[in-house]
Design a protein around this motif. Structure first.
Motif, mmCIF file in Angstrom:
data_model
loop_
_atom_site.group_PDB
_atom_site.id
_atom_site.type_symbol
_atom_site.label_atom_id
_atom_site.label_comp_id
_atom_site.label_asym_id
_atom_site.label_seq_id
_atom_site.Cartn_x
_atom_site.Cartn_y
_atom_site.Cartn_z
ATOM 1 N N LEU A 108 -25.242 10.446 17.915
ATOM 2 C CA LEU A 108 -23.820 10.320 18.242
ATOM 3 C C LEU A 108 -23.101 9.370 17.295
ATOM 4 C CD1 LEU A 108 -21.275 10.654 19.955
ATOM 5 C CD2 LEU A 108 -22.292 9.135 21.664
ATOM 6 N N SER A 109 -23.697 8.224 17.007
ATOM 7 C CA SER A 109 -23.051 7.248 16.123
ATOM 8 C C SER A 109 -23.499 7.415 14.669
ATOM 9 C CB SER A 109 -23.360 5.821 16.589
ATOM 10 O OG SER A 109 -24.715 5.495 16.351
ATOM 11 N N GLY A 110 -24.102 8.550 14.360
ATOM 12 C CA GLY A 110 -24.641 8.751 13.022
ATOM 13 C C GLY A 110 -25.959 8.030 12.833
ATOM 14 N N GLY A 111 -26.464 7.422 13.910
ATOM 15 C CA GLY A 111 -27.705 6.661 13.827
ATOM 16 C C GLY A 111 -27.476 5.197 13.502
ATOM 17 N N TYR A 112 -26.256 4.726 13.682
ATOM 18 C CA TYR A 112 -25.917 3.353 13.310
ATOM 19 C C TYR A 112 -26.038 2.359 14.455
ATOM 20 C CZ TYR A 112 -24.210 3.804 8.493
ATOM 21 O OH TYR A 112 -24.113 3.947 7.139
ATOM 22 N N LEU A 113 -25.471 2.689 15.607
ATOM 23 C CA LEU A 113 -25.385 1.734 16.712
ATOM 24 C C LEU A 113 -25.689 2.440 18.027
ATOM 25 C CD1 LEU A 113 -22.116 -0.049 15.560
ATOM 26 C CD2 LEU A 113 -24.340 -1.160 15.774
ATOM 27 N N PRO A 114 -26.201 1.687 19.026
ATOM 28 C CA PRO A 114 -26.500 2.304 20.326
ATOM 29 C C PRO A 114 -25.225 2.801 21.005
ATOM 30 C CG PRO A 114 -27.528 0.126 20.120
ATOM 31 C CD PRO A 114 -26.566 0.256 18.982
ATOM 32 N N LEU A 115 -25.211 4.072 21.328
ATOM 33 C CA LEU A 115 -24.066 4.676 22.008
ATOM 34 C C LEU A 115 -24.520 5.983 22.640
ATOM 35 C CD1 LEU A 115 -20.963 4.594 22.540
ATOM 36 C CD2 LEU A 115 -20.700 6.003 20.484
ATOM 37 N N ALA A 116 -24.073 6.225 23.852
ATOM 38 C CA ALA A 116 -24.389 7.471 24.546
ATOM 39 C C ALA A 116 -23.172 7.924 25.321
ATOM 40 C CB ALA A 116 -25.579 7.273 25.482
ATOM 41 N N ALA A 117 -23.173 9.207 25.674
ATOM 42 C CA ALA A 117 -22.071 9.753 26.460
ATOM 43 C C ALA A 117 -22.584 10.876 27.341
ATOM 44 C CB ALA A 117 -20.946 10.256 25.556
ATOM 45 N N THR A 118 -21.991 10.988 28.511
ATOM 46 C CA THR A 118 -22.248 12.098 29.419
ATOM 47 C C THR A 118 -20.939 12.840 29.597
ATOM 48 O OG1 THR A 118 -23.920 10.771 30.567
ATOM 49 C CG2 THR A 118 -23.109 12.743 31.700
ATOM 50 N N LEU A 119 -20.888 14.078 29.111
ATOM 51 C CA LEU A 119 -19.693 14.905 29.242
ATOM 52 C C LEU A 119 -19.827 15.768 30.488
ATOM 53 C CD1 LEU A 119 -19.879 14.171 26.128
ATOM 54 C CD2 LEU A 119 -18.570 16.263 25.739
ATOM 55 N N THR A 120 -18.734 15.924 31.216
ATOM 56 C CA THR A 120 -18.772 16.770 32.398
ATOM 57 C C THR A 120 -17.440 17.484 32.592
ATOM 58 O OG1 THR A 120 -19.477 16.865 34.722
ATOM 59 C CG2 THR A 120 -18.102 14.989 34.067
ATOM 60 N N THR A 121 -17.332 18.213 33.692
ATOM 61 C CA THR A 121 -16.206 19.116 33.926
ATOM 62 C C THR A 121 -15.153 18.497 34.841
ATOM 63 O OG1 THR A 121 -17.271 20.072 35.865
ATOM 64 C CG2 THR A 121 -17.776 21.076 33.720
ATOM 65 N N ASP A 122 -13.999 19.139 34.889
ATOM 66 C CA ASP A 122 -12.958 18.725 35.831
ATOM 67 C C ASP A 122 -13.459 18.826 37.268
ATOM 68 O OD1 ASP A 122 -11.106 18.196 33.847
ATOM 69 O OD2 ASP A 122 -10.188 20.188 33.936
ATOM 70 N N ALA A 123 -14.235 19.860 37.565
ATOM 71 C CA ALA A 123 -14.709 20.070 38.942
ATOM 72 C C ALA A 123 -15.555 18.900 39.418
ATOM 73 C CB ALA A 123 -15.506 21.371 39.029
ATOM 74 N N VAL A 124 -16.431 18.400 38.561
ATOM 75 C CA VAL A 124 -17.243 17.234 38.933
ATOM 76 C C VAL A 124 -16.363 15.987 39.024
ATOM 77 C CG1 VAL A 124 -19.092 15.689 38.156
ATOM 78 C CG2 VAL A 124 -19.385 18.181 37.995
ATOM 79 N N TYR A 125 -15.521 15.793 38.036
ATOM 80 C CA TYR A 125 -14.646 14.618 37.990
ATOM 81 C C TYR A 125 -13.774 14.514 39.243
ATOM 82 C CZ TYR A 125 -10.721 11.757 36.203
ATOM 83 O OH TYR A 125 -9.742 10.815 36.031
ATOM 84 N N GLU A 126 -13.245 15.636 39.674
ATOM 85 C CA GLU A 126 -12.333 15.627 40.828
ATOM 86 C C GLU A 126 -13.034 15.256 42.129
ATOM 87 O OE1 GLU A 126 -10.692 19.504 40.478
ATOM 88 O OE2 GLU A 126 -9.455 18.965 38.722
ATOM 89 N N SER A 127 -14.361 15.407 42.171
ATOM 90 C CA SER A 127 -15.104 15.009 43.375
ATOM 91 C C SER A 127 -15.054 13.499 43.601
ATOM 92 C CB SER A 127 -16.566 15.451 43.257
ATOM 93 O OG SER A 127 -16.666 16.839 43.137
ATOM 94 N N PHE A 128 -14.696 12.758 42.566
ATOM 95 C CA PHE A 128 -14.694 11.298 42.657
ATOM 96 C C PHE A 128 -13.293 10.727 42.853
ATOM 97 C CE2 PHE A 128 -18.581 12.559 40.730
ATOM 98 C CZ PHE A 128 -19.518 11.611 41.089
ATOM 99 N N LEU A 129 -12.296 11.576 42.965
ATOM 100 C CA LEU A 129 -10.926 11.110 43.138
ATOM 101 C C LEU A 129 -10.603 10.925 44.625
ATOM 102 C CD1 LEU A 129 -9.065 13.401 40.559
ATOM 103 C CD2 LEU A 129 -10.003 11.100 40.209
ATOM 104 N N GLY A 130 -9.813 9.920 44.913
ATOM 105 C CA GLY A 130 -9.414 9.654 46.293
ATOM 106 C C GLY A 130 -8.772 8.290 46.391
ATOM 107 N N PRO A 131 -8.210 7.951 47.547
ATOM 108 C CA PRO A 131 -7.628 6.616 47.742
ATOM 109 C C PRO A 131 -8.669 5.532 47.492
ATOM 110 C CG PRO A 131 -7.140 8.064 49.598
ATOM 111 C CD PRO A 131 -8.154 8.769 48.765
ATOM 112 N N PHE A 132 -8.183 4.349 47.142
ATOM 113 C CA PHE A 132 -9.084 3.231 46.836
ATOM 114 C C PHE A 132 -10.088 3.002 47.956
ATOM 115 C CE2 PHE A 132 -10.187 -1.303 46.876
ATOM 116 C CZ PHE A 132 -10.658 -1.472 45.584
ATOM 117 N N GLU A 133 -9.575 3.061 49.192
ATOM 118 C CA GLU A 133 -10.431 2.745 50.343
ATOM 119 C C GLU A 133 -11.448 3.846 50.644
ATOM 120 O OE1 GLU A 133 -6.454 4.390 51.841
ATOM 121 O OE2 GLU A 133 -7.187 2.982 50.312
ATOM 122 N N SER A 134 -11.347 5.001 49.968
ATOM 123 C CA SER A 134 -12.307 6.085 50.214
ATOM 124 C C SER A 134 -13.681 5.786 49.619
ATOM 125 C CB SER A 134 -11.790 7.398 49.614
ATOM 126 O OG SER A 134 -11.798 7.333 48.188
#
Length: 470
Positions: free
Chosen positions: A307-333
């Motif tokens: 990911l960083s060309g082999g220079y520095l530690p870095l990782a990423a997890t890409l996901t979908t809107d459907a997964v992301y939206e499962s985590f949305l809600g009021p603060f108190e949720s």
């Protein structure tokens, strides 16, 4: 006679000082430290002092072709002007700030570029695919994030019973506890079994050692996985797979069509698909991401290493809107994804990654890599003819050469014989730096390797295997 040491004498004194300090204080990963402290002749520690292009230089002035990309991370070569400059430029602004409740330009721009470069082929009309990026710092944590997200996604969607994971036997996904739980390399993982959660296993489609022969591997392995996915669909959260190539298992190449069938079974049965492209991503298999070759867009794409060309530690997890939206809600949720790392989205690493992705766009890196992969394949024809080479496997710039005691019976060399390691030691005499996986000699050079360097690589590997197995 002068008391001033010569340059070689000074270099040797420095090497010996560093070796003593290393043995006194450094615990090396995946290394039996007893043999490090008491090496056999010819197996003394190598201390890399600097590097340029595809070459490493040690503290004694010897050079080695980096045939494993410094553990599969280096993409464009070492000490590259474009990436060096990007890091220096970012350093003039800030080296690190947290992403917990804050943002930074490099992490924002990199997320947009990752989404732009993410696999698209095979998407249904109107499907946006992978649109959200969660940063971490290693391949292990990228997979750990995906596992936790998948589990929490189903819980917050009102299906808490979907908490099982499916993984391939002999899979490797990192060394954190969740990643080890879905891993299957007993040599690495067996001792930790009491700490792990249960995982549903499906057979590795290992054509060379498939019990009924290579011709039956695809159908048998795919049907076994499909049976588990369909039969346990109501309790499975996700299936995790290294697409096309199982790296740490010994460069096991999946039969064409296997990934596509797994992806289809997951989609049809409501099971999330996690593609671990930590090793296979960023051009290693001939496309930017391996899953593109079978037109698969997963629910999670885990990247790190290159990911960083082999220079520095870095990782990423890409996901979908459907997964992301499962985590949305009021603060108190309390639907928040309570997970993070101190150096998440480090600006220096993100700057390096942005520069690396620009090089893919501007330098036609993938075309060069495919050409060099073809040249390597031509050279490996002679390697495959050696009496103790059982199988030569290649997918792009990922190569595994399986050594056997007997070609006819496929009998393996005993673990204690350390045949792969003996080949690596011989390779040093041919100016090659290798690191085997047991009896499998691994080649994964930088994508930027030059034609003359390819020739040196395949010739040196052939001679090293011949010497070590003579």
């Amino acid at each position: 006679m002068s008391d001033i040491p010569t340059a070689p004498e000074a270099a040797e004194a420095r090497h010996q000082r560093l070796t003593a300090l290393d043995r006194a204080h450094v615990w090396h990963p995946f290394t039996q430290m007893q043999t490090w402290l008491e090496p056999l002749p010819g197996d003394e520690p190598v201390i890399i002092d600097h590097a340029r292009g595809a070459w490493l230089f040690d503290t004694r002035g010897r050079k080695y072709l980096d045939a494993i990309s410094s553990l599969w991370v280096n993409v464009h070569g070492h000490h590259l002007t474009e990436i060096d400059s990007a890091i220096r430029l970012q350093l003039e602004s800030v080296a690190h700030t947290t992403l917990l409740g804050l943002a930074s330009p490099p992490s924002i721009e990199l997320a947009a570029e990752l989404v732009r470069h993410a696999p698209k082929a095979g998407l249904a009309p109107g499907d946006a695919g992978l649109t959200k990026v969660f940063y971490s710092d290693s391949g292990s944590t990228a997979v750990e994030v995906a596992l936790k997200m998948a589990f929490q996604h189903w819980k917050q969607r009102g299906q808490p019973q979907k908490k099982k994971f499916v993984a391939l036997a002999e899979g490797y996904h990192g060394d954190t506890i969740g990643s080890v739980s879905v891993g299957g390399v007993d040599l690495f993982h067996e001792i930790f079994h009491p700490l792990l959660f249960d995982c549903l296993r499906v057979p590795t489609p290992y054509a060379y050692r498939w019990p009924t022969g290579p011709k039956h591997c695809l159908e048998s392995a795919a049907m076994a996985a499909e049976s588990v996915i369909h039969g346990r669909r109501d309790e499975i959260a996700a299936l995790v797979i290294e697409p096309l190539v199982q790296g740490a298992a010994g460069m096991i190449m999946h039969p064409p069509g296997y990934l596509k069938r797994i992806a289809r079974a997951c989609k049809e049965n409501g099971v999330l698909l996690i593609c671990d492209e930590v090793a296979t991503g960023f051009g290693r298999t001939g496309t930017l991401f391996a899953c593109e070759q079978e037109e698969v867009v997963p629910d999670f794409l885990c990247v790190a290493k290159g990911l960083s060309g082999g220079y520095l530690p870095l990782a990423a997890t890409l996901t979908t809107d459907a997964v992301y939206e499962s985590f949305l809600g009021p603060f108190e949720s309390k639907r928040t994804f309570f997970h993070g790392h101190s150096y998440t989205g480090n600006p220096l690493a993100c700057a390096a990654a942005l520069a690396s992705l620009r090089l893919f766009d501007e330098n036609d890196v993938l075309a060069h890599a495919r050409t060099m992969a073809g040249r390597i394949a031509e050279g490996l024809v002679q390697v495959a003819e050696l009496p103790h080479v059982g199988d030569v496997r290649q997918c792009g710039m990922m190569i595994g050469i399986e050594l056997v005691k007997d070609r006819k019976t496929k009998e393996e060399f005993a673990y204690s014989e350390r045949m792969g390691h003996r080949v690596s030691l011989a390779a040093r005499r041919h100016e090659l730096m290798l690191r085997p996986l047991g009896n499998v000699v691994v080649l994964m050079p930088p994508l930027s390797i030059a034609p003359s360097e390819v020739d040196l690589l395949v010739d040196g590997v052939r001679e090293s295997i011949a010497e070590a197995t003579a």
